[in-house]
Design an enzyme around this catalytic site. Structure first.
Site, PDB file in Angstrom:
ATOM      1  N   TRP A 102       0.813  -1.208   0.000  1.00  0.00           N
ATOM      2  CA  TRP A 102       0.000   0.000   0.000  1.00  0.00           C
ATOM      3  C   TRP A 102       0.850   1.263   0.000  1.00  0.00           C
ATOM      4  CZ3 TRP A 102      -4.410  -1.003  -1.833  1.00  0.00           C
ATOM      5  CH2 TRP A 102      -5.027  -2.231  -1.572  1.00  0.00           C
ATOM      6  N   ASP A 172      -1.155   6.749   6.465  1.00  0.00           N
ATOM      7  CA  ASP A 172      -2.287   5.912   6.076  1.00  0.00           C
ATOM      8  C   ASP A 172      -2.509   4.947   7.236  1.00  0.00           C
ATOM      9  OD1 ASP A 172      -4.049   4.042   5.096  1.00  0.00           O
ATOM     10  OD2 ASP A 172      -2.860   3.526   3.319  1.00  0.00           O
ATOM     11  N   LYS A 196     -12.171  -1.482   8.209  1.00  0.00           N
ATOM     12  CA  LYS A 196     -11.442  -2.414   9.064  1.00  0.00           C
ATOM     13  C   LYS A 196     -11.776  -2.186  10.539  1.00  0.00           C
ATOM     14  CE  LYS A 196      -7.844  -2.346   5.532  1.00  0.00           C
ATOM     15  NZ  LYS A 196      -8.018  -3.667   4.936  1.00  0.00           N
TER      16      LYS A 196
END
Length: 364
Positions: A102, A172, A196
């Site tokens: 990511w 992030d 999440k």
């Protein structure tokens, strides 16, 4: 109905209490005679829900007054582009630390916008560790430094964050926001997809220091301009109303658990159970992450052979465990134990792992 033991990496488990309440209110929210999905996003009822979600985040994370909380769409992936579009001027560069797939994707999008530099990376080490914060060379001329706080695919997590002084630190936190106490004031921007720890997919939280919001960025499309969203309280266009409603309910649930401090203690307990099953297996289970970089959200591991992994996942599925296959890019196994995954499910998984090892070795 028996609930699955859900270890999916995202979209992930939601608190059962939240789902039960949402089901109860599904056809009639606040005696409106409508579902939350039918409400006008300009209505007083939805405005209250929207503001409760934002205030819940502010309360739980102790967000200072000089920060704006935005509820946007497009997932964390859109933030990969919005951040450099808003914060990377033509005469500066942005620094990135690579710790997994990511962060690589975030860098790739930033490269399309302006100049970037990689100041640290664990790629050559198969992303098994987080670079030491004391070894980072912070460039005072950088527009910002970007990190990914938790790496879902490789199972690593930052335990300490770099001190960047005047350089805004951008993180992030899609897969570990609200899972542990943090000092928001150390960051210029924190962003996270909700699916999440915060709620369902469809809404993205952006916590941004107000001085970083530059108004009247005429070169940007309105939907990509932080100042537009801040000015309109994240209601510039029709928001994902259902996702924001569920986000507000999750914030209430976290408060009832005792806040982030209590959630963090529970997450440590859950992670310790499964890591113990790995560490005490005499090498049968092989953890991917180095010990001091282990994630408390995503526990990644392999078994001695592909055949053993296949049988493990097959039997786990038969026992009602869901989502234990590793990411398709690296294989292996992964248990994602976000906030809403019950302790009992982690206890059951740890016991299953021990029993599977003993049975496999006995029959081999």
């Amino acid at each position: 109905m028996k609930r699955a033991r859900n270890f999916n990496a995202g979209p992930a488990a939601l608190p059962e209490e939240v789902l039960v309440r949402a089901e109860k209110e599904f056809l009639n929210i606040n005696n409106s005679g409508m579902s939350v999905m039918e409400l006008s996003h300009r209505s007083a009822i939805f405005e209250s829900i929207h503001n409760q979600a934002i205030q819940g985040l502010k309360d739980l994370l102790y967000i200072p007054e000089n920060y704006e909380v935005l509820l946007l769409q497009g997932g964390a992936s859109l933030q990969f582009s919005m951040i450099p579009m808003n914060l990377l001027p033509a005469d500066k560069h942005a620094d990135y630390v690579l710790t997994g797939s990511w962060s690589e994707k975030a860098l790739k999008e930033a490269e399309k916008v302006g100049e970037t530099k990689i100041i640290a990376s664990s790629k050559d080490g198969s992303y098994k560790f987080i670079p030491n914060v004391n070894d980072l060379s912070i460039d005072e001329t950088a527009a910002y430094l970007h990190i990914t706080s938790n790496n879902t695919i490789y199972g690593t997590q930052w335990t300490d964050f770099p001190s960047t002084q005047s350089v805004p630190l951008i993180a992030d936190m899609s897969s570990d926001i609200l899972s542990r106490e943090i000092d928001v004031s150390k960051f210029g921007v924190i962003y996270a997809g909700a699916q999440k720890n915060l709620g369902p997919s469809g809404v993205t939280v952006v916590i941004i220091r107000k001085d970083l919001i530059q108004p009247n960025q005429t070169n940007l499309p309105s939907m990509l301009d932080y100042s537009i969203h801040a000015k309109s309280n994240s209601l510039y266009n029709t928001p994902p109303t259902m996702a924001i409603y569920l986000l507000s309910l999750v914030m209430e649930w976290v408060k009832k658990q005792g806040g982030v401090k209590a959630i963090e203690a529970m997450n440590s307990k859950k992670a310790n159970l499964i890591y113990a099953a790995i560490d005490e297996s005499e090498g049968f289970y092989i953890g991917h992450a180095e010990t001091n970089s282990r994630s408390k959200m995503n526990i990644t591991f392999n078994l001695p052979t592909k055949a053993a992994e296949k049988l493990f996942l097959q039997q786990a599925s038969e026992f009602g465990f869901v989502g234990l296959a590793g990411h398709r890019s690296i294989g292996g196994c992964r248990a994602s134990i976000y906030n809403a995954v019950p302790l009992a499910h982690c206890e059951e998984l740890a016991a299953f792992m021990k029993n599977f090892k003993n049975s496999y070795e006995k029959n081999s």
